[in-house]
Design a protein around this motif. Structure first.
Motif, PDB file in Angstrom:
ATOM      1  N   ASN A 207       0.841  -1.205   0.000  1.00 18.23           N
ATOM      2  CA  ASN A 207       0.000   0.000   0.000  1.00 18.23           C
ATOM      3  C   ASN A 207       0.871   1.249   0.000  1.00 18.23           C
ATOM      4  O   ASN A 207       1.635   1.485   0.945  1.00 18.23           O
ATOM      5  N   ILE A 208       0.752   2.055  -1.039  1.00 21.01           N
ATOM      6  CA  ILE A 208       1.512   3.300  -1.161  1.00 21.01           C
ATOM      7  C   ILE A 208       0.528   4.459  -1.058  1.00 21.01           C
ATOM      8  O   ILE A 208      -0.398   4.574  -1.869  1.00 21.01           O
TER       9      ILE A 208
ATOM     10  N   GLN B 191      -8.315   2.972  -2.466  1.00 23.45           N
ATOM     11  CA  GLN B 191      -7.178   2.075  -2.638  1.00 23.45           C
ATOM     12  C   GLN B 191      -7.256   1.535  -4.064  1.00 23.45           C
ATOM     13  O   GLN B 191      -7.925   0.548  -4.343  1.00 23.45           O
ATOM     14  N   TYR B 192      -6.585   2.225  -4.960  1.00 20.25           N
ATOM     15  CA  TYR B 192      -6.677   1.875  -6.375  1.00 20.25           C
ATOM     16  C   TYR B 192      -5.775   0.680  -6.707  1.00 20.25           C
ATOM     17  O   TYR B 192      -4.583   0.672  -6.392  1.00 20.25           O
ATOM     18  N   LYS B 193      -6.359  -0.299  -7.377  1.00 21.08           N
ATOM     19  CA  LYS B 193      -5.590  -1.414  -7.913  1.00 21.08           C
ATOM     20  C   LYS B 193      -5.241  -1.105  -9.365  1.00 21.08           C
ATOM     21  O   LYS B 193      -5.964  -0.410 -10.060  1.00 21.08           O
ATOM     22  N   VAL B 194      -4.114  -1.647  -9.800  1.00 22.22           N
ATOM     23  CA  VAL B 194      -3.683  -1.461 -11.185  1.00 22.22           C
ATOM     24  C   VAL B 194      -3.760  -2.812 -11.887  1.00 22.22           C
ATOM     25  O   VAL B 194      -3.206  -3.802 -11.401  1.00 22.22           O
TER      26      VAL B 194
ATOM     27  N   CYS C  68      -2.921   4.438  -2.871  1.00 25.75           N
ATOM     28  CA  CYS C  68      -3.984   4.922  -1.985  1.00 25.75           C
ATOM     29  C   CYS C  68      -4.057   6.444  -2.068  1.00 25.75           C
ATOM     30  O   CYS C  68      -3.077   7.142  -1.799  1.00 25.75           O
ATOM     31  N   ASP C  69      -5.223   6.932  -2.437  1.00 21.43           N
ATOM     32  CA  ASP C  69      -5.415   8.362  -2.670  1.00 21.43           C
ATOM     33  C   ASP C  69      -6.349   8.930  -1.613  1.00 21.43           C
ATOM     34  O   ASP C  69      -7.366   8.323  -1.269  1.00 21.43           O
TER      35      ASP C  69
ATOM     36  N   ASP D 267     -11.562   1.152   2.265  1.00 23.20           N
ATOM     37  CA  ASP D 267     -11.594   1.664   0.903  1.00 23.20           C
ATOM     38  C   ASP D 267     -12.964   2.289   0.619  1.00 23.20           C
ATOM     39  O   ASP D 267     -13.995   1.800   1.081  1.00 23.20           O
ATOM     40  N   ARG D 268     -12.955   3.412  -0.111  1.00 28.65           N
ATOM     41  CA  ARG D 268     -14.154   4.145  -0.535  1.00 28.65           C
ATOM     42  C   ARG D 268     -14.848   4.876   0.616  1.00 28.65           C
ATOM     43  O   ARG D 268     -16.013   5.263   0.498  1.00 28.65           O
TER      44      ARG D 268
END
Length: 471
Positions: free
Chosen positions: A221-222, A266-269, A283-284, A309-310
């Motif tokens: 997690n960044i 928490q965005y996954k790529v 993580c934004d 998340d969200r």
């Protein structure tokens, strides 16, 4: 404060000067103030100089003297002097205007800035000029043709008829052994190159990345954190674009007065060529503003893995342990493993004390948890025109190097932790050079995340605890 004179224009000036030389910035009105006494204090007796004006009509012009400026109230003889235009209305269009009356090449007067010619062909300003917004309305004059040969040009075609400038710089011209121009192209940071092979190797490394098995963590997690408009969400969109194979905009981004990020994500790529998610999450969270302070306790909850998340932020109702969705007993997989401060490199010199203090306060909480921190230095094209022309110039640009050193000093981090990146903003297609910068920064974060998780394992072992994380 970054230098504005791009490499191609430096090279043109070197050609006109007629000898191998390079430039040292002596005076810059946006940094030092637009003041005649300050100009003379910094520039008198310095030998040959180049004066460059950048006006609001996107035109760049100025003058060269091979003799020193002075404050004697007399004209300066110089048979090598010339005026020039480098850019007109945003387009490169260099022209040289040689001196025709060397007796009046320059005029050294204590109450005037750089002045060229007997009829003040180019008189930049007198006394002191106060900045108005982002520009300086200089009170000099444009009376070309008295002492310099204009070759059919006039004030309009040379300067766009404007002394309304965003900046003015005076560079000392240096020559001699060991001072050659090629030395300036030596990278200030080691780099693996800008080839497709480098890009593919980085991509494969990220595709193959997995946290250490012992951690039971499936994805690093960044956390991306920074001011609004610095490029947090754009960074995710840019990384996502690389693995999507085309420019995407999954996360809401843009330049707005207030943060466009209103929830914790928490965005996954996903790599669409192989149909799998990569083993890290970006993580934004809400960007902070001049008059809006992030809730420090909420940030602590994010760092510790308590916020799901969200989660939708509500400035009027802070997140607490009683908030629905609160993760009571977070595992290592829920925690943040590395923090990336996203900072607009073009605003480093004008970053307010209030914003710096907020970032330092956040760092205290991160340091208390032993969290590694890096800086993503964005808006490289605004820092340096050479980088705007070609991203390959990132690690030879003195302006980018200066910005890296400034940010490292402000943040109290090693320079190697400040990572220049170029987000996809105006581009419509992927570029190898942009991909390389983005993936190098991401790889650095994952290396630090691994170090953090390894340290947590050691800490838990020392405390006699079992490491447990659920998928």
């Amino acid at each position: 404060m970054p230098e504005l004179l791009r490499k191609s224009y430096r090279d043109q000036l070197v050609t006109w000067i007629g000898k191998t030389c390079h430039f040292q910035l002596l005076y810059k009105i946006s940094r030092d103030g637009c003041s005649a006494p300050t100009f003379h204090q910094k520039c008198d007796g310095q030998g040959a100089t180049v004066t460059v004006l950048y006006n609001t009509n996107k035109t760049i012009y100025g003058g060269y003297l091979s003799q020193s400026w002075n404050s004697d109230g007399e004209y300066i003889y110089d048979s090598s002097a010339f005026l020039f235009r480098l850019q007109y209305n945003g387009s490169s269009d260099p022209l040289k205007f040689p001196v025709k009356n060397a007796t009046y090449a320059g005029y050294g007067y204590s109450s005037q800035g750089p002045t060229f010619g007997s009829g003040h062909d180019l008189h930049t300003f007198s006394a002191t000029i106060t900045r108005s917004g982002k520009a300086f309305s200089l009170n000099g004059s444009l009376s070309f043709g008295h002492s310099y040969n204009l070759n059919g040009q006039d004030a309009n075609t040379i300067t766009n008829n404007s002394l309304h400038v965003t900046d003015m710089e005076v560079y000392r011209v240096i020559d001699g052994p060991g001072q050659t121009v090629p030395d300036l192209d030596k990278p200030w940071r080691e780099h693996d190159g800008w080839t497709n092979e480098t890009m593919e190797a980085l991509k494969e490394s990220l595709l193959d990345y997995k946290p250490m098995t012992e951690t039971n963590v499936t994805a690093a997690n960044i956390l991306l954190i920074g001011q609004i408009g610095a490029g947090k969400s754009s960074f995710f969109n840019s990384v996502n674009s690389i693995f999507r194979g085309k420019i995407t905009s999954k996360a809401c981004s843009g330049s707005f007065e207030h943060s466009v990020t209103t929830m914790y994500r928490q965005y996954k790529v996903k790599d669409f060529s192989k149909g799998k998610f990569l083993n890290f999450r970006l993580c934004d969270t809400r960007g902070f503003e001049e008059e809006f302070a992030l809730d420090a306790q909420e940030i602590s909850f994010i760092l510790d893995g308590n916020i799901p998340d969200r989660y939708q932020f509500n400035p009027l109702v802070p997140f607490t342990p009683d908030t629905p969705g609160y993760i009571k007993d977070p595992n290592l997989k829920d925690k943040i493993h590395c923090v990336a401060f996203v900072i607009d490199g073009s605003t480093v010199d004008v970053m307010s004390d209030k914003v710096q203090k907020r970032m330092k306060d956040l760092q205290v909480r991160m340091n208390h948890r032993g969290l590694p921190q890096v800086v993503f230095l964005t808006k490289l094209d605004k820092i340096c025109p050479d980088v705007n022309d070609d991203v390959k110039n990132t690690f030879t640009s003195t302006a980018v190097c200066d910005a890296v050193e400034k940010v490292a000093e402000v943040m109290g981090l090693p320079r190697a932790h400040v990572l220049p990146v170029k987000n996809y903003e105006s581009e419509t297609k992927l570029k190898t050079t942009v991909d390389i910068l983005l993936m190098q920064a991401l790889q650095r974060c994952l290396d630090f995340a691994d170090d953090y998780m390894d340290e947590q394992l050691d800490k838990m072992a020392a405390e006699g605890k079992n490491v447990r994380a659920e998928d």
